[in-house]
Design a protein around this motif. Structure first.
Motif, PDB file in Angstrom:
ATOM      1  N   ARG A  63       0.827  -1.200   0.000  1.00  0.00           N
ATOM      2  CA  ARG A  63       0.000   0.000   0.000  1.00  0.00           C
ATOM      3  C   ARG A  63       0.860   1.248   0.000  1.00  0.00           C
ATOM      4  NH1 ARG A  63      -3.400  -1.436   4.665  1.00  0.00           N
ATOM      5  NH2 ARG A  63      -3.393   0.779   5.042  1.00  0.00           N
ATOM      6  N   MET A  64       0.286   2.310  -0.539  1.00  0.00           N
ATOM      7  CA  MET A  64       1.059   3.529  -0.736  1.00  0.00           C
ATOM      8  C   MET A  64       1.702   4.025   0.569  1.00  0.00           C
ATOM      9  SD  MET A  64      -0.107   7.093  -2.444  1.00  0.00           S
ATOM     10  CE  MET A  64       0.000   6.503  -4.098  1.00  0.00           C
ATOM     11  N   ASN A  65       3.015   4.205   0.523  1.00  0.00           N
ATOM     12  CA  ASN A  65       3.803   4.724   1.652  1.00  0.00           C
ATOM     13  C   ASN A  65       3.606   3.913   2.925  1.00  0.00           C
ATOM     14  OD1 ASN A  65       4.688   6.740  -0.017  1.00  0.00           O
ATOM     15  ND2 ASN A  65       3.171   8.222   0.661  1.00  0.00           N
ATOM     16  N   ASN A  66       3.326   2.627   2.768  1.00  0.00           N
ATOM     17  CA  ASN A  66       2.988   1.823   3.930  1.00  0.00           C
ATOM     18  C   ASN A  66       4.010   0.746   4.240  1.00  0.00           C
ATOM     19  OD1 ASN A  66       0.905   1.548   5.941  1.00  0.00           O
ATOM     20  ND2 ASN A  66      -0.489   2.213   4.334  1.00  0.00           N
ATOM     21  N   MET A  67       5.251   0.953   3.805  1.00  0.00           N
ATOM     22  CA  MET A  67       6.292  -0.023   4.128  1.00  0.00           C
ATOM     23  C   MET A  67       7.137   0.489   5.294  1.00  0.00           C
ATOM     24  SD  MET A  67       7.497  -1.253   0.356  1.00  0.00           S
ATOM     25  CE  MET A  67       8.605  -2.516   0.968  1.00  0.00           C
ATOM     26  N   GLY A  68       7.958  -0.405   5.812  1.00  0.00           N
ATOM     27  CA  GLY A  68       8.894  -0.022   6.860  1.00  0.00           C
ATOM     28  C   GLY A  68       8.272  -0.010   8.238  1.00  0.00           C
ATOM     29  N   PRO A  69       8.950   0.658   9.188  1.00  0.00           N
ATOM     30  CA  PRO A  69       8.479   0.639  10.579  1.00  0.00           C
ATOM     31  C   PRO A  69       7.095   1.261  10.712  1.00  0.00           C
ATOM     32  CG  PRO A  69      10.704   1.504  10.419  1.00  0.00           C
ATOM     33  CD  PRO A  69      10.205   1.380   9.031  1.00  0.00           C
ATOM     34  N   HIS A  70       6.309   0.687  11.588  1.00  0.00           N
ATOM     35  CA  HIS A  70       4.962   1.170  11.862  1.00  0.00           C
ATOM     36  C   HIS A  70       4.780   1.384  13.356  1.00  0.00           C
ATOM     37  CE1 HIS A  70       3.869   0.262   7.765  1.00  0.00           C
ATOM     38  NE2 HIS A  70       2.619   0.636   7.972  1.00  0.00           N
ATOM     39  N   ASP A  71       3.960   2.350  13.687  1.00  0.00           N
ATOM     40  CA  ASP A  71       3.500   2.511  15.061  1.00  0.00           C
ATOM     41  C   ASP A  71       1.988   2.353  14.996  1.00  0.00           C
ATOM     42  OD1 ASP A  71       2.967   3.114  17.640  1.00  0.00           O
ATOM     43  OD2 ASP A  71       3.711   5.171  17.590  1.00  0.00           O
ATOM     44  N   GLY A  72       1.516   1.227  15.415  1.00  0.00           N
ATOM     45  CA  GLY A  72       0.096   0.949  15.247  1.00  0.00           C
ATOM     46  C   GLY A  72      -0.233   0.854  13.767  1.00  0.00           C
ATOM     47  N   LEU A  73      -1.196   1.643  13.329  1.00  0.00           N
ATOM     48  CA  LEU A  73      -1.598   1.613  11.919  1.00  0.00           C
ATOM     49  C   LEU A  73      -0.775   2.571  11.074  1.00  0.00           C
ATOM     50  CD1 LEU A  73      -5.477   1.622  12.387  1.00  0.00           C
ATOM     51  CD2 LEU A  73      -4.031  -0.331  11.799  1.00  0.00           C
ATOM     52  N   ASP A  74       0.015   3.408  11.719  1.00  0.00           N
ATOM     53  CA  ASP A  74       0.721   4.466  10.975  1.00  0.00           C
ATOM     54  C   ASP A  74       2.148   4.081  10.626  1.00  0.00           C
ATOM     55  OD1 ASP A  74      -1.547   5.961  11.292  1.00  0.00           O
ATOM     56  OD2 ASP A  74      -0.799   7.058  13.041  1.00  0.00           O
ATOM     57  N   ALA A  75       2.508   4.363   9.363  1.00  0.00           N
ATOM     58  CA  ALA A  75       3.907   4.193   8.965  1.00  0.00           C
ATOM     59  C   ALA A  75       4.686   5.380   9.516  1.00  0.00           C
ATOM     60  CB  ALA A  75       4.007   4.146   7.441  1.00  0.00           C
ATOM     61  N   THR A  76       5.860   5.092  10.043  1.00  0.00           N
ATOM     62  CA  THR A  76       6.654   6.194  10.605  1.00  0.00           C
ATOM     63  C   THR A  76       7.596   6.797   9.576  1.00  0.00           C
ATOM     64  OG1 THR A  76       8.446   4.737  11.285  1.00  0.00           O
ATOM     65  CG2 THR A  76       6.655   5.076  12.871  1.00  0.00           C
ATOM     66  N   GLY A  77       7.738   6.121   8.407  1.00  0.00           N
ATOM     67  CA  GLY A  77       8.743   6.559   7.451  1.00  0.00           C
ATOM     68  C   GLY A  77      10.113   6.155   7.956  1.00  0.00           C
ATOM     69  N   GLY A  78      11.131   6.486   7.196  1.00  0.00           N
ATOM     70  CA  GLY A  78      12.469   6.085   7.613  1.00  0.00           C
ATOM     71  C   GLY A  78      13.533   6.995   7.036  1.00  0.00           C
ATOM     72  N   GLU A  79      14.756   6.770   7.516  1.00  0.00           N
ATOM     73  CA  GLU A  79      15.888   7.568   7.062  1.00  0.00           C
ATOM     74  C   GLU A  79      16.770   6.797   6.090  1.00  0.00           C
ATOM     75  OE1 GLU A  79      15.006   7.239  10.255  1.00  0.00           O
ATOM     76  OE2 GLU A  79      14.317   9.251  10.729  1.00  0.00           O
ATOM     77  N   LEU A  80      16.566   5.479   6.010  1.00  0.00           N
ATOM     78  CA  LEU A  80      17.351   4.647   5.089  1.00  0.00           C
ATOM     79  C   LEU A  80      16.363   3.927   4.185  1.00  0.00           C
ATOM     80  CD1 LEU A  80      19.715   3.050   7.747  1.00  0.00           C
ATOM     81  CD2 LEU A  80      20.295   4.929   6.211  1.00  0.00           C
ATOM     82  N   ALA A  81      16.490   4.113   2.897  1.00  0.00           N
ATOM     83  CA  ALA A  81      15.539   3.473   1.977  1.00  0.00           C
ATOM     84  C   ALA A  81      16.275   2.970   0.750  1.00  0.00           C
ATOM     85  CB  ALA A  81      14.454   4.456   1.554  1.00  0.00           C
TER      86      ALA A  81
END
Lengths: 250, 486
Positions: free
Chosen positions: B371-389
């Motif tokens: 799902r759009m912008n939904n990869m990587g670390p999550h807090d609950g239902l929210d993606a937190t984004g990241g600094e390394l991609a």
């Protein structure tokens, strides 16, 4: 009516549900739980640096209420109001990482309600509502005359300072409210309405009195500050409660 | 011994080969075709003869002395200072390597150079150069003037459009004013509204920098928009920003060096917003310098970007991004494409990188079947984004046989992989990179690709093969519309 599912779709969904074939554990998340292990009250910061008392009257009201009820909470003032529940502060953050709006603080902390909400009688409870309305309406408007002015579609795009109300605020009602508040406290009572223990009215009264007494010189509502300063019983009440609240959050 | 290099001299009488008679027994249609072909061949012959004559004439006269004494440009809505700056390199007597003085050849070259310089401004639709004898009373024999009549292109442009795709529907109105100041400048205003990006307004201006080459332009812009991030971060983002920069083209590609001052506000949180999003709420100001280099050709493209934020404002970090894409034809109907994208953001203070500046992965134009912008670390239902991609995609594309060979439609098989990790202040860089790269999410699928240049539309069926717990999956079918895909 019972729904019949298409067997083909069911098979497809079953097949898709097998994926992903490999699942990594969840990404480790930096801790967001309150560092103190205590419930944490998110508040607007004080305008005086490290001062524990919030500069926002609503936050101060809840700070006072929690302190007067003897509930141990820690404070956090680096969260923007947009981060609060419903975009408002105060917000209560519990160690289980749940957040609660101000009105849900008593239930979130499982604080038992007292008979007549802590007031001496049902009449006193009823009277407290009138005083709370006086504080939160009359006194609030006098202390914060520029708060949320109605803005139309054109005025909505203009900076708020351009729309400063030109209508002079009448402080007559506010002065009458202070007089009534002082009269109801009396000269010897510790708490309003003759209660034996602190109530929500005491917390609210402290918050508004503190706000009035800490107004800057030249503030339009300075007349209210002078009105409070003329009432020794209100000053004594403010001093006592302030000490208690400060001790609770030091 | 006879030399083959010397042709025997032609001697009359000569017979004409241009004419001839049609073969007998031709039908009326065949006769008509025969006469048409003969007329065409005659015309072609005459044209070639004329061109050859002119070329020979110019060759003979190329070394004749000729001097360009004046340049007169008739160009509507164009500033004199701009033309002076543009054409000054081409003025003055110029000598060729063959001749120490100005000749017909050098004047013709000057004419071509002037015409090319004017055409490069992109503000004229046609240019008509004419060399005329100089009318100056001080003119000498062989002095000429170059007159160029330029016709300006339309200076106003207004377009309205609606777009549907990437889970978003939007409508926009864009207006452009060209050459308003008469120096090849461009002012554009785009106002749009949509389901995911609301109240977007962008104003940008650019013009060639005086004293620099034409492809070196100064740029400035203001923008404001409001984006719905509730699908992956449980909030809205409002941006108000200003940008000033300079862009130019070198052998490596198109460079842009810019300074950006932007205020970002994370607001209107969803009731279910995570604590990570709540703690990121509020206004954050970024002041940064960016350098972007991008270059592309039909079969490859790359983009390198660097950003340093922290000279003022709240955001303090260094960002490096590198994107690369390559398409390789395998057969006439089969090709493969490979795309890789990386992002590295290093915080420069004790605070984490603001939510608005973090990298996000996943979606139809990113790692498919997530799902759009939904990869990587999550807090609950929210993606937190990241600094390394890091993400990469390999696709095999083929044309359909038969009549569909010429349709702008292809089939594709794809495998995508991507990983997104956090690099918080105080984290060990090597450990964070190793952890991030050690858990790539992978997806595979097949689909249809429609090309409506520059837009590409995809309809895919696929599944994620490997994913981290909490990542948003898009099993089954998905539709993507965009300019660049993984």
């Amino acid at each position: 009516m019972a729904t019949t599912e298409n067997p083909v779709l069911v098979s497809v969904h079953k097949f898709l549900a097998r994926f992903p074939l490999y699942t990594y554990p969840a990404w480790p998340l930096s801790t967001t739980a309150p560092p103190s292990g205590l419930p944490t009250l998110w508040i607007h910061p004080s305008t005086k640096g490290q001062e524990p008392l919030s500069s926002d009257v609503e936050c101060l009201k809840w700070q006072a209420w929690l302190a007067l009820r003897g509930v141990a909470v820690s404070l956090r003032s680096d969260v923007h109001p947009d981060g609060g529940v419903d975009g408002k502060l105060p917000t209560l953050h519990l160690p289980d990482n749940t957040v609660h709006p101000a009105h849900a603080i008593p239930s979130a902390l499982s604080i038992a309600s007292l008979p007549h909400e802590g007031y001496a009688s049902a009449e006193a409870e009823l009277e407290s509502k009138a005083f709370l309305a006086l504080l939160e309406s009359t006194l609030h408007k006098a202390l914060f005359p520029d708060e949320n002015p109605p803005r139309g579609p054109i005025t909505g795009i203009l900076p708020p300072e351009w729309l400063a109300s030109v209508k002079p605020v009448s402080f007559v009602e506010a002065r009458e409210a202070i007089t009534a508040l002082s009269g109801r406290l009396g000269s010897t009572d510790v708490w309003f309405l003759g209660s034996e223990r602190p109530t929500a009215l005491d917390a609210a009264a402290f918050a508004y009195l503190h706000t009035a007494l800490t107004l800057k010189v030249g503030h339009p509502a300075e007349v209210i500050k002078r009105e409070v300063e003329r009432r020794p019983n209100l000053l004594r009440f403010h001093q006592n409660v302030e000490e208690e609240v400060r001790n609770a959050f030091q | 011994m006879k030399s083959w290099s010397q042709a025997p001299p032609l001697k009359p009488p000569l017979w004409s080969t241009a004419a001839g008679d049609p073969t007998e027994g031709l039908s009326l249609e065949q006769l008509r075709q025969w006469y048409e072909e003969r007329a065409e061949s005659r015309l072609k012959g005459q044209y070639e003869s004329t061109v050859r004559g002119i070329v020979e004439l110019l060759e003979d006269a190329s070394s004749a002395p000729l001097r360009l004494t004046a340049l007169r440009i008739t160009a509507p809505h164009t500033s004199q200072a701009f033309l002076d700056n543009l054409l000054s390199p081409y003025l003055g007597s110029r000598k060729t390597s063959d001749s120490p003085y100005s000749t017909v050849r050098s004047v013709l070259k000057q004419t071509r150079d002037v015409t090319q310089a004017l055409a490069a401004t992109s503000i004229f639709t046609s240019l008509q150069p004419t060399l005329v004898r100089s009318l100056s009373p001080l003119a000498e024999t062989g002095d000429v003037e170059l007159l160029v009549v330029a016709k300006g292109r339309s200076r106003r442009f207004l377009k309205g459009e609606t777009n549907v795709g990437n889970s978003e529907a939007s409508g926009s109105i864009s207006g452009k004013l060209f050459n308003t100041l008469g120096c090849g400048d461009s002012l554009s205003v785009v106002v749009s509204t949509g389901t995911r990006t609301r109240r977007s307004t962008e104003i940008s201006f650019d013009q060639p920098l005086p004293g620099w080459e034409l492809n070196t332009r100064g740029e400035g812009g203001l923008w404001e928009y409001e984006r719905d991030w509730t699908g992956w971060a449980g909030c809205w983002e409002r941006q108000r920003g200003a940008k000033a920069g300079i862009s130019t083209r070198t052998l490596l590609g198109h460079h842009t060096l810019a300074y950006t001052l932007v205020s970002r506000q994370i607001h209107t949180l969803a009731p279910t917003a995570s604590l990570s999003t709540r703690l990121a709420a509020g206004t954050n100001i970024k002041s940064s310098f960016t350098h972007t280099l991008q270059n592309s050709a039909p079969n490859w493209s790359y983009r390198l970007a660097q950003e340093v934020a922290g000279l003022a404002g709240d955001a303090k970090f260094v960002r490096l991004e590198a994107d690369f894409s390559r398409a390789i034809p395998l057969t006439t109907n089969l090709s493969t494409s490979f795309t890789a994208r990386t992002a590295f953001i290093r915080p420069l203070s004790e605070s984490p990188v603001p939510l608005s500046d973090r990298a996000f992965l996943g979606g139809p134009t990113s790692v498919r079947m997530f799902r759009m912008n939904n990869m990587g670390p999550h807090d609950g239902l929210d993606a937190t984004g990241g600094e390394l991609a890091a993400s990469a995609g390999l696709s095999l594309l083929g044309n359909f046989p038969g009549r569909a060979l010429f349709w702008p439609l292809q089939w594709q098989l794809f495998v995508n992989s991507g990983t997104l990790g956090r690099l918080l202040p105080g984290d060990d860089l090597a450990t964070a990179v190793r952890t991030t790269l050690s858990r790539p999410s992978v997806s595979v699928g097949l689909g249809l690709v429609g090309r409506m240049d520059p837009i590409r539309v995809e309809f895919n069926l696929g599944v994620p093969l490997a994913a981290a717990k909490g990542e948003g999956l898009a099993r089954g079918w998905s539709v993507g519309i965009g300019l660049e895909f993984l």
